[in-house]
Design an enzyme around this catalytic site. Structure first.
Site, PDB file in Angstrom:
ATOM      1  N   LYS A   1       0.834  -1.280   0.021  1.00 31.30           N
ATOM      2  CA  LYS A   1       0.053   0.022   0.008  1.00 31.30           C
ATOM      3  C   LYS A   1       0.978   1.416   0.013  1.00 31.30           C
ATOM      4  O   LYS A   1       1.979   1.250   0.556  1.00 31.30           O
ATOM      5  CB  LYS A   1      -0.954   0.050   1.180  1.00 31.30           C
ATOM      6  CG  LYS A   1      -2.108   0.818   1.224  1.00 31.30           C
ATOM      7  CD  LYS A   1      -3.128  -0.037   0.267  1.00 31.30           C
ATOM      8  CE  LYS A   1      -4.575   0.628   0.266  1.00 31.30           C
ATOM      9  NZ  LYS A   1      -5.671  -0.053  -0.101  1.00 31.30           N
TER      10      LYS A   1
HETATM   11  P1  NAD Z   1     -13.123   7.816  -2.158  1.00 27.34           P
HETATM   12  O1  NAD Z   1     -12.070   8.538  -2.077  1.00 27.34           O
HETATM   13  O2  NAD Z   1     -13.637   7.176  -3.546  1.00 27.34           O
HETATM   14  O3  NAD Z   1     -14.439   7.897  -1.308  1.00 27.34           O
HETATM   15  C1  NAD Z   1     -14.489   8.124   0.195  1.00 27.34           C
HETATM   16  C2  NAD Z   1     -15.755   8.428   0.670  1.00 27.34           C
HETATM   17  O4  NAD Z   1     -15.796   8.576   1.831  1.00 27.34           O
HETATM   18  C3  NAD Z   1     -16.364   9.886  -0.091  1.00 27.34           C
HETATM   19  O5  NAD Z   1     -17.609   9.781  -0.206  1.00 27.34           O
HETATM   20  C4  NAD Z   1     -15.804  10.922   1.084  1.00 27.34           C
HETATM   21  O6  NAD Z   1     -16.572  11.887   1.081  1.00 27.34           O
HETATM   22  C5  NAD Z   1     -16.147   9.889   2.337  1.00 27.34           C
HETATM   23  N1  NAD Z   1     -15.442  10.267   3.646  1.00 27.34           N
HETATM   24  C6  NAD Z   1     -14.171  10.559   3.901  1.00 27.34           C
HETATM   25  N2  NAD Z   1     -13.875  11.108   5.157  1.00 27.34           N
HETATM   26  C7  NAD Z   1     -14.981  10.490   5.808  1.00 27.34           C
HETATM   27  C8  NAD Z   1     -15.407  10.626   7.022  1.00 27.34           C
HETATM   28  N3  NAD Z   1     -14.480  11.132   8.011  1.00 27.34           N
HETATM   29  N4  NAD Z   1     -16.596  10.016   7.229  1.00 27.34           N
HETATM   30  C9  NAD Z   1     -17.487   9.747   6.466  1.00 27.34           C
HETATM   31  N5  NAD Z   1     -17.359   9.897   5.135  1.00 27.34           N
HETATM   32  C10 NAD Z   1     -16.164  10.055   4.618  1.00 27.34           C
HETATM   33  O7  NAD Z   1     -12.622   6.316  -1.495  1.00 27.34           O
HETATM   34  P2  NAD Z   1     -12.906   4.764  -1.870  1.00 27.34           P
HETATM   35  O8  NAD Z   1     -11.815   4.184  -2.860  1.00 27.34           O
HETATM   36  O9  NAD Z   1     -14.439   4.469  -2.129  1.00 27.34           O
HETATM   37  O10 NAD Z   1     -12.594   4.128  -0.729  1.00 27.34           O
HETATM   38  C11 NAD Z   1     -13.185   3.947   0.595  1.00 27.34           C
HETATM   39  C12 NAD Z   1     -12.806   2.713   1.536  1.00 27.34           C
HETATM   40  O11 NAD Z   1     -12.728   1.424   0.649  1.00 27.34           O
HETATM   41  C13 NAD Z   1     -11.526   2.927   2.067  1.00 27.34           C
HETATM   42  O12 NAD Z   1     -11.455   2.301   3.285  1.00 27.34           O
HETATM   43  C14 NAD Z   1     -10.614   2.137   1.038  1.00 27.34           C
HETATM   44  O13 NAD Z   1      -9.302   1.852   1.562  1.00 27.34           O
HETATM   45  C15 NAD Z   1     -11.483   0.938   0.665  1.00 27.34           C
HETATM   46  N6  NAD Z   1     -11.310   0.272  -0.602  1.00 27.34           N
HETATM   47  C16 NAD Z   1     -11.131   0.821  -1.800  1.00 27.34           C
HETATM   48  C17 NAD Z   1     -11.044   0.316  -2.927  1.00 27.34           C
HETATM   49  C18 NAD Z   1     -11.139   0.621  -4.265  1.00 27.34           C
HETATM   50  O14 NAD Z   1     -10.992  -0.019  -5.089  1.00 27.34           O
HETATM   51  N7  NAD Z   1     -11.480   1.925  -4.320  1.00 27.34           N
HETATM   52  C19 NAD Z   1     -10.906  -1.250  -2.726  1.00 27.34           C
HETATM   53  C20 NAD Z   1     -10.999  -2.016  -1.619  1.00 27.34           C
HETATM   54  C21 NAD Z   1     -11.084  -0.960  -0.236  1.00 27.34           C
END
Ligand code: NAD
Length: 419
Positions: free
Chosen positions: A106
């Site tokens: 990561k």
């Molecule tokens: P992103 O940046 O696309 O979206 C994050 C979302 O969370 C946004 O809507 C943001 O406004 C919201 N957010 C941020 N801080 C916040 C808070 N304090 N309280 C509430 N909402 C909040 O990110 P993503 O890619 O959707 O990732 C989200 C989670 O999923 C993370 O934990 C990431 O590690 C995990 N994840 C992502 C992927 C991927 O393919 N993108 C894969 C596996 C896991």
């Protein structure tokens, strides 16, 4: 409290406990408590106003025992080394659980991407890529999107690495746009995997999906797609949120309208207006009565301070590490079924794997084929986990680590310690 929370300690606790349950000795599990490589870099960027700002970045390779390190890059102001180490380790166990030939890695940069212009974001990405280039590569460590990064950022990483090598290297990164070697279906893969996991869980618990209410924290890549696909499957999505707060409608929200509203950069849910829609805080969203709660934002959202107020019957972890170990115990005592992150959000890395396979073989798969293969891998992993957890009478998270830790330790033991 949030500042003292060290997610990497949580990972080490769960891995140690699991390895002991499996009968391994400390010699067997000690190596996987330590990331193989941790790189810290300083990333100077010429800002639009002529000022030079230096950002701190990291790339951690937790394990390469089962294959190259694999994992996303996060742009967020709270990124720190312990968070990146935890995220890298979760990738190791996620890839092992769904049995794809990767280890875990990561990366992250401490920044607020919403405050950077496109020019600044591109410069930051290019310089960060150059700084970590000595340790990444299509056979060694393959980044992908995470919080605050997207397909455009992946395209800049691919271009920078290719320019440094002197030839096009599409397999250096996944989650790219389709015209530069991205996989059809990758954009929605993590949310699709969460939706498939929700369907599998509801089915096994005998709850018809048309009767299920769902609340989703986070409306980014993971939460936004999860909400959309759950609504398409006939579930009632009653609440969603972003960093600014949430919206709630007990009879169900119009997810298409909310996603259209959020599609413009800079828009926040606190400003979304629609008849019958109430505004709530993120804390209130987590505590709503509902069948399925999907935390899909950040770590440490369900913790000892709010776990006893959670009313959902099922939690499906879209985010990595949204539940602390203390909270997990409380949720288990309350009989809430928690489907762990390393299964629930594995759809992203599974389709990243398909993207990498296509890149290194110079072939391209149809979206239908990608989605079918994704479903097959996730269904198999879910069914194996469900059966093991019931056989051993342990929560799903414990079962998931029993499978994953065993696969990682066995690979390590078979390879032995070099030299
Ligand atoms: P992103 O940046 O696309 O979206 C994050 C979302 O969370 C946004 O809507 C943001 O406004 C919201 N957010 C941020 N801080 C916040 C808070 N304090 N309280 C509430 N909402 C909040 O990110 P993503 O890619 O959707 O990732 C989200 C989670 O999923 C993370 O934990 C990431 O590690 C995990 N994840 C992502 C992927 C991927 O393919 N993108 C894969 C596996 C896991």
């Amino acid at each position: 409290m949030a500042q003292q929370y060290n997610p990497y300690e949580n990972v080490c606790t769960i891995v140690t406990n699991t390895a002991k349950m499996l009968g391994y000795t400390q010699n067997d599990y000690e190596p996987i408590l330590h990331p193989e490589r941790e790189l810290k870099v300083s990333v100077p960027v010429m800002m639009d106003n002529g000022e030079v700002k230096v950002f701190e970045g990291y790339r951690v390779q937790h394990s390469t025992s089962r294959g190259p390190a694999k994992g996303g890059i996060r742009y967020h102001h709270n990124v720190d080394l312990n968070e990146v180490k935890a995220l890298a380790a979760w990738m190791t166990f996620k890839c092992a659980l769904v049995n794809i030939p990767y280890g875990g890695g990561k990366g992250g940069v401490v920044c607020n991407p919403d405050e950077l212009s496109e020019n600044e974001l591109r410069s930051l990405t290019r310089r960060f890529t150059a700084m970590i280039a000595p340790i990444i590569g299509p056979d060694t460590d393959i980044p992908a999107p995470d919080v605050g990064t997207n397909a455009q950022v992946m395209s800049w990483i691919m271009d920078t690495y290719s320019m440094l090598k002197g030839h096009c290297v599409p397999g250096i990164v996944t989650g790219k746009p389709i015209p530069v070697g991205g996989a059809l279906g990758r954009g929605e893969a993590t949310g699709r995997g969460v939706m498939l996991t929700i369907c599998n869980t509801l089915k096994n618990l005998g709850i018809p999906k048309e009767q299920a209410s769902v609340a989703v924290q986070g409306m980014g890549n993971v939460g936004g797609v999860t909400a959309k696909l759950c609504a398409q499957e006939g579930m009632k999505v009653i609440a969603v949120s972003d960093v600014s707060g949430g919206v709630y409608a007990p009879e169900g929200l119009d997810i298409a309208s909310i996603r259209f509203y959020l599609s413009e950069r800079g828009r926040l849910l606190k400003d979304y207006q629609e008849d019958g829609v109430q505004h709530i805080t993120n804390e209130e969203l987590l505590e709503l009565p509902c069948d399925v709660l999907v935390p899909a934002a950040l770590e440490n959202q369900i913790n000892a301070s709010n776990a006893d107020r959670i009313q959902a019957r099922i939690i499906v972890e879209g985010a990595n590490g949204p539940t602390t170990l203390e909270a997990d115990d409380l949720l288990n005592q309350k009989g809430i079924v928690v489907v762990p992150d390393i299964l629930a959000n594995a759809g992203g890395v599974i389709v990243s794997y398909f993207e990498w396979v296509q890149n290194i073989q110079s072939v391209s798969w149809s979206e239908e084929h990608v989605n079918e293969q994704l479903k097959e891998i996730l269904d198999n992993a879910f069914n194996a986990l469900w059966a093991l957890s019931h056989e051993k009478r342990v929560p799903l998270r414990t079962g998931a680590y029993l499978i994953a830790v065993k696969r990682v330790i066995e690979a390590k033991k078979l390879r032995g310690i070099w030299p």
